[in-house]
Structures are given as structure tokens and as C-alpha cells.
Design a protein around this motif. Structure first.
Motif, PDB file in Angstrom:
ATOM      1  N   SER A 240       1.062   8.825  -8.168  1.00 12.20           N
ATOM      2  CA  SER A 240       1.224   9.902  -9.237  1.00 12.20           C
ATOM      3  C   SER A 240       0.828  10.952  -8.939  1.00 12.20           C
ATOM      4  CB  SER A 240       0.749   9.256 -10.620  1.00 12.20           C
ATOM      5  OG  SER A 240       1.434   8.130 -10.866  1.00 12.20           O
ATOM      6  N   ARG A 241      -0.472  11.016  -8.122  1.00 11.39           N
ATOM      7  CA  ARG A 241      -1.072  12.295  -7.873  1.00 11.39           C
ATOM      8  C   ARG A 241      -0.417  13.238  -6.859  1.00 11.39           C
ATOM      9  NH1 ARG A 241      -5.160  13.908  -4.513  1.00 11.39           N
ATOM     10  NH2 ARG A 241      -6.065  11.956  -3.778  1.00 11.39           N
ATOM     11  N   VAL A 242      -0.155  12.450  -5.609  1.00 11.85           N
ATOM     12  CA  VAL A 242       0.330  13.174  -4.370  1.00 11.85           C
ATOM     13  C   VAL A 242       2.084  13.116  -4.197  1.00 11.85           C
ATOM     14  CG1 VAL A 242      -1.971  12.931  -3.559  1.00 11.85           C
ATOM     15  CG2 VAL A 242      -0.148  11.239  -2.926  1.00 11.85           C
ATOM     16  N   ALA A 243       2.560  11.991  -4.673  1.00  9.82           N
ATOM     17  CA  ALA A 243       3.848  11.656  -4.268  1.00  9.82           C
ATOM     18  C   ALA A 243       4.887  12.642  -4.759  1.00  9.82           C
ATOM     19  CB  ALA A 243       4.385  10.056  -4.193  1.00  9.82           C
ATOM     20  N   ASP A 244       6.090  12.799  -3.812  1.00  7.30           N
ATOM     21  CA  ASP A 244       7.273  13.422  -4.570  1.00  7.30           C
ATOM     22  C   ASP A 244       8.211  12.503  -5.235  1.00  7.30           C
ATOM     23  OD1 ASP A 244       6.459  16.119  -3.735  1.00  7.30           O
ATOM     24  OD2 ASP A 244       6.895  15.474  -1.540  1.00  7.30           O
ATOM     25  N   VAL A 245       8.338  11.154  -4.493  1.00 11.10           N
ATOM     26  CA  VAL A 245       9.224  10.187  -4.839  1.00 11.10           C
ATOM     27  C   VAL A 245       8.539   9.070  -4.969  1.00 11.10           C
ATOM     28  CG1 VAL A 245      11.375   9.044  -4.242  1.00 11.10           C
ATOM     29  CG2 VAL A 245      11.458  11.356  -3.899  1.00 11.10           C
ATOM     30  N   ILE A 246       8.662   8.231  -5.969  1.00  9.94           N
ATOM     31  CA  ILE A 246       8.005   6.903  -5.954  1.00  9.94           C
ATOM     32  C   ILE A 246       8.995   5.688  -6.075  1.00  9.94           C
ATOM     33  CG2 ILE A 246       6.333   5.521  -7.244  1.00  9.94           C
ATOM     34  CD1 ILE A 246       4.765   8.003  -8.222  1.00  9.94           C
ATOM     35  N   LEU A 247       9.012   5.009  -5.401  1.00  6.88           N
ATOM     36  CA  LEU A 247       9.964   3.694  -5.505  1.00  6.88           C
ATOM     37  C   LEU A 247       9.323   2.764  -6.031  1.00  6.88           C
ATOM     38  CD1 LEU A 247      11.320   3.986  -1.598  1.00  6.88           C
ATOM     39  CD2 LEU A 247      12.262   5.137  -3.840  1.00  6.88           C
ATOM     40  N   ILE A 248      10.091   2.205  -7.322  1.00 10.62           N
ATOM     41  CA  ILE A 248       9.379   0.875  -7.874  1.00 10.62           C
ATOM     42  C   ILE A 248      10.254  -0.269  -7.591  1.00 10.62           C
ATOM     43  CG2 ILE A 248       8.199   2.422  -9.567  1.00 10.62           C
ATOM     44  CD1 ILE A 248      10.289   1.486 -11.537  1.00 10.62           C
ATOM     45  N   GLU A 249       9.624  -1.483  -7.684  1.00  7.78           N
ATOM     46  CA  GLU A 249      10.313  -2.708  -7.209  1.00  7.78           C
ATOM     47  C   GLU A 249      11.363  -3.028  -8.260  1.00  7.78           C
ATOM     48  OE1 GLU A 249       7.573  -5.509  -6.620  1.00  7.78           O
ATOM     49  OE2 GLU A 249       6.782  -4.701  -4.558  1.00  7.78           O
TER      50      GLU A 249
END
Length: 324
Positions: free
Chosen positions: A209-218
Motif C-alpha cells: 500500500s505504501r509503494v505499489a502502483d497496482v495491487i493484485l488480490i487473490e
């Protein structure tokens, strides 16, 4: 609404030799034409057998960049298999080749079989691996910010290659790495390649949440996806980021007989910014996806609506620079 396709080129079915480049390029061309935002290529070693991947993922991205025009190209690359300076330089170079369409799918998960190939037969403890990966990713992002957009002058007459006030030496000295910087390639066309991560455990979610541009969740129920997405956004805001600075995509496994109605229902109720379709390296399943799912995506107008600008960062509505 944003759409991604994750293609595991190491996950060939038993008895198959994996996909040829022409097959991969043909598939990526079809999803590009359908308006999909990005394709995520992974080729990680499995825990119970040798990899069947015919290509190294970042090398494949370089080839795909020459036969595509608009789609984002993202590769998984291990923090064990590369030094941070070399990997940051490689992704920055790929971003220049592709005119700003590159991303790195970074992971905080350890594969013990992989460590044994890089002088670490015992691997790392889970805690050490996580701290090392976090330091590694911070270094890569710092190196990508090493040159201001107008730092390189190429002034032969004046004898000035760059403006020294617009070059930033990283000078990182940490627990696991020491990296001076800056990179010896120009600033990325999209300021920094897009950082894609998976958010699972609480500690991983804080960092992502601090560094990513896109987070993929399962893949999970719409209710659980809603809760996970809201949790990630709360963590991003707590880290001082703008809500729109991170996009959350729900990963859905695509079976041999894709359930398009289920995908459509998830899109409307999962609370995420879009879907990530996970596919194996199987020609028939890729064909089924292009024949059955892509026409529905087009018919419903689910892809292409948010495409503004030529770079992947602009396409996803992320703004400039990353981690903001």
C-alpha cells in the motif's frame, strides 16, 4: 474499469513444451486489440519440479514491445535472481524501448528452489527475505527517480552531458545492499515503470500500500474483495498517498469453460478497480479466452473506457512518478 491478463508461461500442461513466441505474441495482440490494459508475464520456478518456461520474462517483454503499440507489458522478476541496480536498469531500458509501457511484478514471497540457484542453498528466513525484498524494491524506485525529466542536456557545444543539479545520487547503504546510483540510462518515459505487487498478509499489505502502483488480490467472494480493497486503500491513505495512486485488481482464474456471467457480476460488485484474468500456458485455453471472454468484454464496453495517454501509468490513471 481496468483489465489485466496474467499469463504464466511456466505453467504448461503435462506433456507440452510451452508456448512459442509467435503464440504468445499473437495472444497479446488479440488482448491489446480488445482494449485490455496490461499483460503480466510470469515464469517462476515451481516448488515441485523444473520450470517449463521457454523464455526469461523481461527478455520476452523486449520482444513483445516491438510487436505491440498500446498494451502495458509487465514482467515478474525475482529479487533473488538479480542485483537491484541491474534489474532497475533493465526495466528502465525496457520502458524506453516500449515508449513507457513497462511494469515490474515484484513479490515478497520466497521460493526456496530459486535461492539454491543463486548461491543461497539454505535460502533466507521468511522475515529476512521480506526485509531484503522491501529494501530491494525501495532501491529500484529510488534509482528510477535518479534523473529529473530534463536532466540530460546532450550539449556537445557546451560540453555538458547533464545538469548536475538534476541528477540525484541514491547513495543507499542498508542492511542487505549498498547502491550508489544513479542509473546510466535516461529517466523513464512514464517517470518510473509501474510497480505491481500482490497483497496477502498484513505486513505485505502495509508495504504494498505504501509503494505499489497496482495491487493484485487473490480470487475471493465479492464481499471479501470489497473488504480487502477498502483495507488496502485505508493503508495507502495512512501512508500519505492519494486514494487514486494505487489500483486494486481482483485476480480470477479462467477455467477451460470461462464463466463470463460470473466475471460480469464480479466486475459490478467486487469494489476493485478491475479484474486480472489468470491464464496458463495452454494454447486451447488462450483460444477459449479470446473466443468467449474478449467478445463479451468488448460488447459490454468494459475495456478501453479509461485509456488516456500513451504510457501504462497514464492508461491506469496513476499520475506521474509512482508511490504518490
Amino acid at each position: 474499469m481496468h483489465l489485466a491478463v496474467s499469463l504464466d508461461i511456466a505453467a504448461a500442461a503435462a506433456g507440452q513444451t510451452g508456448l512459442a513466441f509467435a503464440e504468445i505474441a499473437g495472444f497479446v495482440g488479440k488482448v491489446e486489440a480488445a482494449g485490455v490494459d496490461m499483460v503480466v508475464i510470469s515464469d517462476s520456478l515451481t516448488s515441485d519440479g523444473p520450470s517449463t518456461s521457454p523464455f526469461e520474462a523481461t527478455t520476452l517483454l523486449a520482444a513483445l514491445a516491438t510487436v505491440t503499440d498500446r498494451i502495458g507489458l509487465v514482467a515478474g522478476a525475482s529479487t533473488l535472481a538479480h542485483q537491484p541496480y541491474n534489474l532497475a536498469r533493465r526495466f528502465a531500458s525496457l520502458d524506453i524501448i516500449s515508449h513507457g509501457r513497462i511494469g515490474w511484478n515484484a513479490t515478497l514471497a520466497q521460493n526456496p528452489r530459486e535461492a539454491a540457484n543463486f548461491s543461497r542453498p539454505e535460502g533466507f528466513s521468511d522475515d529476512d527475505f521480506r526485509r531484503r525484498a522491501e529494501e530491494y524494491i525501495d532501491i529500484a524506485q529510488g534509482l528510477w527517480r535518479g534523473w529529473d525529466a530534463d536532466a540530460l542536456l546532450f550539449d556537445k557545444a557546451g560540453g555538458r552531458f547533464h545538469d548536475p543539479d538534476k541528477m540525484h545520487v541514491l547513495d543507499h547503504k542498508g542492511e542487505f545492499f549498498s547502491v550508489r546510483g544513479p542509473l546510466n540510462v535516461a529517466r523513464s518515459p512514464q517517470d518510473a515503470p509501474v510497480l505491481v505487487m500482490s497483497g496477502s498478509s498484513g505486513a505485505d499489505r502495509d508495504f504494498a500500500s505504501r509503494v505499489a502502483d497496482v495491487i493484485l488480490i487473490e480470487e475471493q467472494s465479492a464481499e471479501a474483495a470489497n473488504a480487502a480493497s477498502a483495507d488496502l486503500r485505508r493503508r495507502a491513505i495512512a501512508a500519505g498517498r492519494k486514494p487514486a495512486a494505487v489500483k486494486v485488481l481482483l485476480t480470477v482464474e479462467v477455467a477451460s469453460e470461462p464463466d463470463v456471467d460470473r466475471f460480469r457480476a464480479l466486475l459490478g460488485s467486487c469494489g476493485c478497480d478491475g479484474l486480472d484474468f489468470a491464464l496458463p500456458a495452454d494454447v486451447q485455453e488462450l483460444q477459449s479466452f479470446t473466443d468467449r471472454v474478449l467478445p463479451e468484454i468488448h460488447r459490454l464496453g468494459l475495456a478501453g473506457e479509461d485509456q488516456k495517454g500513451a504510457t501504462l501509468r497514464a492508461r491506469l490513471g496513476l499520475g506521474e512518478g509512482g508511490a504518490q
